[in-house]
Scaffold this motif. Structure first.
Motif, PDB file in Angstrom:
ATOM      1  N   ALA A  39      -7.403  -6.764   2.148  1.00 13.19           N
ATOM      2  CA  ALA A  39      -6.223  -7.397   1.543  1.00 13.19           C
ATOM      3  C   ALA A  39      -5.177  -7.713   2.602  1.00 13.19           C
ATOM      4  CB  ALA A  39      -5.631  -6.474   0.476  1.00 13.19           C
ATOM      5  N   GLY A  40      -4.415  -8.774   2.346  1.00  8.99           N
ATOM      6  CA  GLY A  40      -3.337  -9.159   3.242  1.00  8.99           C
ATOM      7  C   GLY A  40      -3.512 -10.577   3.735  1.00  8.99           C
ATOM      8  N   ALA A  41      -2.670 -10.955   4.672  1.00  8.13           N
ATOM      9  CA  ALA A  41      -2.652 -12.318   5.208  1.00  8.13           C
ATOM     10  C   ALA A  41      -3.679 -12.480   6.319  1.00  8.13           C
ATOM     11  CB  ALA A  41      -1.264 -12.645   5.733  1.00  8.13           C
ATOM     12  N   TRP A  42      -4.347 -13.630   6.332  1.00  8.98           N
ATOM     13  CA  TRP A  42      -5.331 -13.994   7.344  1.00  8.98           C
ATOM     14  C   TRP A  42      -5.017 -15.399   7.845  1.00  8.98           C
ATOM     15  CZ3 TRP A  42      -9.175 -10.774   9.074  1.00  8.98           C
ATOM     16  CH2 TRP A  42      -9.487  -9.653   8.296  1.00  8.98           C
ATOM     17  N   GLN A  43      -5.292 -15.644   9.112  1.00 11.48           N
ATOM     18  CA  GLN A  43      -5.166 -16.963   9.723  1.00 11.48           C
ATOM     19  C   GLN A  43      -6.573 -17.492   9.972  1.00 11.48           C
ATOM     20  OE1 GLN A  43      -2.008 -18.255  10.365  1.00 11.48           O
ATOM     21  NE2 GLN A  43      -1.353 -16.397   9.327  1.00 11.48           N
ATOM     22  N   THR A  44      -6.823 -18.744   9.624  1.00 10.15           N
ATOM     23  CA  THR A  44      -8.108 -19.369   9.936  1.00 10.15           C
ATOM     24  C   THR A  44      -8.044 -19.848  11.375  1.00 10.15           C
ATOM     25  OG1 THR A  44      -8.349 -20.075   7.645  1.00 10.15           O
ATOM     26  CG2 THR A  44      -9.756 -21.160   9.275  1.00 10.15           C
ATOM     27  N   VAL A  45      -8.912 -19.316  12.224  1.00 12.48           N
ATOM     28  CA  VAL A  45      -8.902 -19.699  13.635  1.00 12.48           C
ATOM     29  C   VAL A  45     -10.040 -20.648  13.985  1.00 12.48           C
ATOM     30  CG1 VAL A  45      -7.611 -17.682  14.403  1.00 12.48           C
ATOM     31  CG2 VAL A  45     -10.100 -17.584  14.347  1.00 12.48           C
ATOM     32  N   ALA A  46     -11.096 -20.653  13.175  1.00 19.12           N
ATOM     33  CA  ALA A  46     -12.205 -21.587  13.362  1.00 19.12           C
ATOM     34  C   ALA A  46     -12.837 -21.836  11.993  1.00 19.12           C
ATOM     35  CB  ALA A  46     -13.228 -21.029  14.332  1.00 19.12           C
ATOM     36  N   CYS A  47     -13.445 -23.021  11.837  1.00 19.92           N
ATOM     37  CA  CYS A  47     -13.852 -23.416  10.494  1.00 19.92           C
ATOM     38  C   CYS A  47     -15.025 -24.382  10.520  1.00 19.92           C
ATOM     39  CB  CYS A  47     -12.635 -24.056   9.846  1.00 19.92           C
ATOM     40  SG  CYS A  47     -12.890 -24.743   8.244  1.00 19.92           S
ATOM     41  N   LEU A  48     -15.818 -24.332   9.478  1.00 19.00           N
ATOM     42  CA  LEU A  48     -16.852 -25.319   9.162  1.00 19.00           C
ATOM     43  C   LEU A  48     -16.496 -25.884   7.795  1.00 19.00           C
ATOM     44  CD1 LEU A  48     -19.870 -23.070  10.043  1.00 19.00           C
ATOM     45  CD2 LEU A  48     -19.443 -25.257  11.134  1.00 19.00           C
ATOM     46  N   GLY A  49     -16.506 -27.184   7.644  1.00 20.62           N
ATOM     47  CA  GLY A  49     -16.156 -27.768   6.344  1.00 20.62           C
ATOM     48  C   GLY A  49     -14.655 -27.807   6.150  1.00 20.62           C
ATOM     49  N   SER A  50     -14.242 -27.836   4.902  1.00 21.46           N
ATOM     50  CA  SER A  50     -12.830 -27.926   4.556  1.00 21.46           C
ATOM     51  C   SER A  50     -12.232 -26.526   4.408  1.00 21.46           C
ATOM     52  CB  SER A  50     -12.680 -28.707   3.250  1.00 21.46           C
ATOM     53  OG  SER A  50     -11.335 -28.762   2.881  1.00 21.46           O
ATOM     54  N   CYS A  51     -11.288 -26.197   5.257  1.00 17.52           N
ATOM     55  CA  CYS A  51     -10.671 -24.867   5.234  1.00 17.52           C
ATOM     56  C   CYS A  51      -9.153 -24.982   5.258  1.00 17.52           C
ATOM     57  CB  CYS A  51     -11.124 -24.050   6.439  1.00 17.52           C
ATOM     58  SG  CYS A  51     -12.887 -23.777   6.503  1.00 17.52           S
ATOM     59  N   THR A  52      -8.513 -23.915   4.866  1.00 12.20           N
ATOM     60  CA  THR A  52      -7.059 -23.859   4.922  1.00 12.20           C
ATOM     61  C   THR A  52      -6.635 -23.079   6.158  1.00 12.20           C
ATOM     62  OG1 THR A  52      -6.985 -21.867   3.585  1.00 12.20           O
ATOM     63  CG2 THR A  52      -6.867 -23.947   2.421  1.00 12.20           C
ATOM     64  N   ARG A  53      -5.416 -23.312   6.606  1.00 15.01           N
ATOM     65  CA  ARG A  53      -4.914 -22.642   7.810  1.00 15.01           C
ATOM     66  C   ARG A  53      -4.628 -21.163   7.562  1.00 15.01           C
ATOM     67  NH1 ARG A  53      -0.186 -22.207  11.267  1.00 15.01           N
ATOM     68  NH2 ARG A  53      -0.862 -22.708  13.373  1.00 15.01           N
ATOM     69  N   THR A  54      -4.186 -20.830   6.363  1.00 15.03           N
ATOM     70  CA  THR A  54      -3.892 -19.436   6.027  1.00 15.03           C
ATOM     71  C   THR A  54      -4.490 -19.086   4.670  1.00 15.03           C
ATOM     72  OG1 THR A  54      -1.789 -19.956   4.972  1.00 15.03           O
ATOM     73  CG2 THR A  54      -1.714 -19.432   7.318  1.00 15.03           C
TER      74      THR A  54
END
Length: 150
Positions: A39-54
């Motif tokens: 649980a808690g906040a996460w940052q997207t640092v790498a992605c495949l497809g459509s992702c959100t930044r947080t």
């Protein structure tokens, strides 16, 4: 009689569509998953497809687990360690890996539409990003299409 087998790697049949993830590779959630620690906040640092930044996850009452992206909050139930099934919907999220300190995670949807490497901060440790990338690759994701999210 001596028989020699070569090329025993399972290859998908020609009619299997390989997009971001090879659907012939089995994958599942990590047994290390803990709803409170994840649980808690996460940052997207790498992605495949459509992702959100947080993304943000939180445990709610009655076994409900909430995922917030942008302005959308979706309720999930944890059906197995690391497997979150959307309540009243079709989506299934799979947390394939999380490091021991719950600082970096590899997550994706069961349909193979997107996957992401999440980190608690924008500046992730390279060794954890490499580990998460290896996990995505092992689980059938095409990591050559992985892009950095800034």
């Amino acid at each position: 009689m001596l028989a020699v087998l070569t090329g025993c790697v399972a290859e998908p049949s020609p009619d299997v569509l390989i997009g971001l993830r090879n659907p012939t590779v089995a994958f599942g959630g990590t047994s290390r998953f803990d709803r409170d620690r994840f649980a808690g906040a996460w940052q997207t640092v790498a992605c495949l497809g459509s992702c959100t930044r947080t993304e943000e996850y939180r445990a709610a009452s009655g076994g409900v687990y909430l995922r917030r992206t942008r302005e959308t909050e979706t309720a999930y139930e944890i059906s197995a360690p690391g497997v979150l099934r959307e309540m009243g919907g079709e989506d299934t999220l799979v947390v394939m890996w999380v490091d021991e300190g719950f600082r970096t995670a590899a997550i994706g949807d069961a349909e193979g539409r997107w996957a992401a490497i999440l980190n608690r901060s924008r500046k992730p440790a390279g060794d954890r990003i490499r580990a998460a990338t290896e996990i995505l690759d092992f689980n059938g994701w095409d990591v050559s299409k992985l892009r950095v999210v800034k």
